[in-house]
Design a protein around this motif. Structure first.
Motif, short mmCIF file in Angstrom:
data_model
loop_
_atom_site.label_atom_id
_atom_site.label_comp_id
_atom_site.label_asym_id
_atom_site.label_seq_id
_atom_site.Cartn_x
_atom_site.Cartn_y
_atom_site.Cartn_z
N LYS A 21 -43.68 42.52 26.33
CA LYS A 21 -44.99 42.17 26.89
C LYS A 21 -45.53 43.24 27.84
O LYS A 21 -46.73 43.37 28.01
CB LYS A 21 -44.93 40.83 27.60
CG LYS A 21 -44.05 40.80 28.82
CD LYS A 21 -44.07 39.43 29.49
CE LYS A 21 -43.09 39.30 30.59
NZ LYS A 21 -43.18 40.20 31.69
N ASP A 22 -44.63 44.03 28.43
CA ASP A 22 -45.07 45.07 29.37
C ASP A 22 -45.33 46.41 28.69
O ASP A 22 -45.63 47.39 29.35
CB ASP A 22 -44.02 45.25 30.47
CG ASP A 22 -43.90 44.02 31.35
OD1 ASP A 22 -44.91 43.31 31.52
OD2 ASP A 22 -42.79 43.75 31.84
N GLY A 23 -45.16 46.46 27.37
CA GLY A 23 -45.41 47.71 26.64
C GLY A 23 -44.30 48.01 25.65
O GLY A 23 -43.30 47.30 25.60
N PRO A 24 -44.48 49.03 24.85
CA PRO A 24 -43.47 49.38 23.85
C PRO A 24 -42.19 49.89 24.50
O PRO A 24 -42.19 50.33 25.65
CB PRO A 24 -44.13 50.48 23.03
CG PRO A 24 -45.17 51.04 23.91
CD PRO A 24 -45.61 49.95 24.83
N MET A 25 -41.10 49.79 23.74
CA MET A 25 -39.83 50.38 24.19
C MET A 25 -39.94 51.89 24.04
O MET A 25 -40.59 52.38 23.11
CB MET A 25 -38.68 49.84 23.35
CG MET A 25 -38.46 48.35 23.54
SD MET A 25 -37.05 47.75 22.59
CE MET A 25 -37.73 47.74 20.95
N SER A 26 -39.32 52.65 24.93
CA SER A 26 -39.46 54.11 24.92
C SER A 26 -38.11 54.79 25.05
O SER A 26 -37.27 54.36 25.83
CB SER A 26 -40.35 54.55 26.08
OG SER A 26 -41.61 53.95 25.99
N TRP A 27 -37.93 55.87 24.29
CA TRP A 27 -36.71 56.68 24.35
C TRP A 27 -37.11 58.14 24.49
O TRP A 27 -37.73 58.71 23.60
CB TRP A 27 -35.89 56.53 23.06
CG TRP A 27 -35.18 55.23 22.95
CD1 TRP A 27 -33.89 54.98 23.33
CD2 TRP A 27 -35.68 54.01 22.42
NE1 TRP A 27 -33.58 53.67 23.08
CE2 TRP A 27 -34.67 53.05 22.52
CE3 TRP A 27 -36.91 53.62 21.90
CZ2 TRP A 27 -34.83 51.74 22.11
CZ3 TRP A 27 -37.08 52.32 21.49
CH2 TRP A 27 -36.05 51.40 21.59
#
Length: 81
Positions: A21-27
């Motif tokens: 809900k707070d945004g996409p997952m990022s790597w």
């Protein structure tokens, strides 16, 4: 600050799960050598690492990290048809 892989999942009706809900997952990018790229998240346990390697028309990948307290690896492959 450099290259970052952003992943967002969608459910039926294009709904976003509560975990994102707070945004996409990022790597963030860890390494890039030739046809191989590795993204690694500094605090995630699963998946902590995403690896992709291109060979001809195939793109091979691996998700790895710790899941339920145990190391886990999931290989996958995409191939152009």
């Amino acid at each position: 600050e450099g290259l970052v892989l952003h992943v967002r999942h969608f459910g039926r009706g294009m709904t976003v799960p509560a975990s994102e809900k707070d945004g996409p997952m990022s790597w963030p990018l860890k390494s890039l050598e030739g046809q191989r790229v590795v993204f690694e998240h500094p605090t995630r346990a699963w998946p902590k690492r995403m690896e992709y390697h291109r060979t001809g028309d195939a793109l091979k990948g691996r998700l790895s990290g710790v899941e339920n307290g145990k190391p886990n690896v999931i290989p996958f492959q995409f191939k152009r048809q």
